[in-house]
Design a protein around this motif. Structure first.
Motif: not given
Length: 115
Positions: A40, A43, A62, A86-90, A115
């Protein structure tokens, strides 16, 4: 020179599924360790899952229980089945091949989870 071509990314709602595919042009695919990474903005690229030549798999915490990595040596292909997204997998997801210490990266495919 080995090339990896990914496909299967896209936009999906939270709880949905996507299947990423990666095809290698190499002639020694069955001897390579294959992995999926993701990144992302801002990161570092992180390892998501790995499958060995013997089909042993490893996952980061995760994604355990939600993602499945597999390979088809007859098709020179590796897959990442992603469920309950999940949105955090974007992220941009990258295919990675490691053969005798030589790494090869795919161009990446975007996965966006709303989401």
């Amino acid at each position: 020179q080995v090339q990896l071509v990914e496909s299967g990314g896209g936009l999906v709602q939270a709880g949905g599924s996507l299947r990423l595919s990666c095809v290698s042009s190499g002639t020694t695919f069955e001897l390579a360790t294959m992995s999926w990474f993701r990144q992302t903005p801002g990161k570092q690229r992180e390892l998501v899952a790995t499958i060995s030549t013997g089909h042993m798999t490893n996952y980061i915490d995760p994604v355990k229980g939600r993602f499945t990595i597999s390979r088809d040596n007859a098709k020179n292909a590796v897959y990442l089945q992603m469920n309950d997204l999940k949105p955090e997998d974007t992220a941009v997801y990258y295919c990675h091949e490691m053969f005798r210490g030589y790494p090869t990266w795919g161009q990446g495919t975007q996965v966006t989870v709303s989401s």
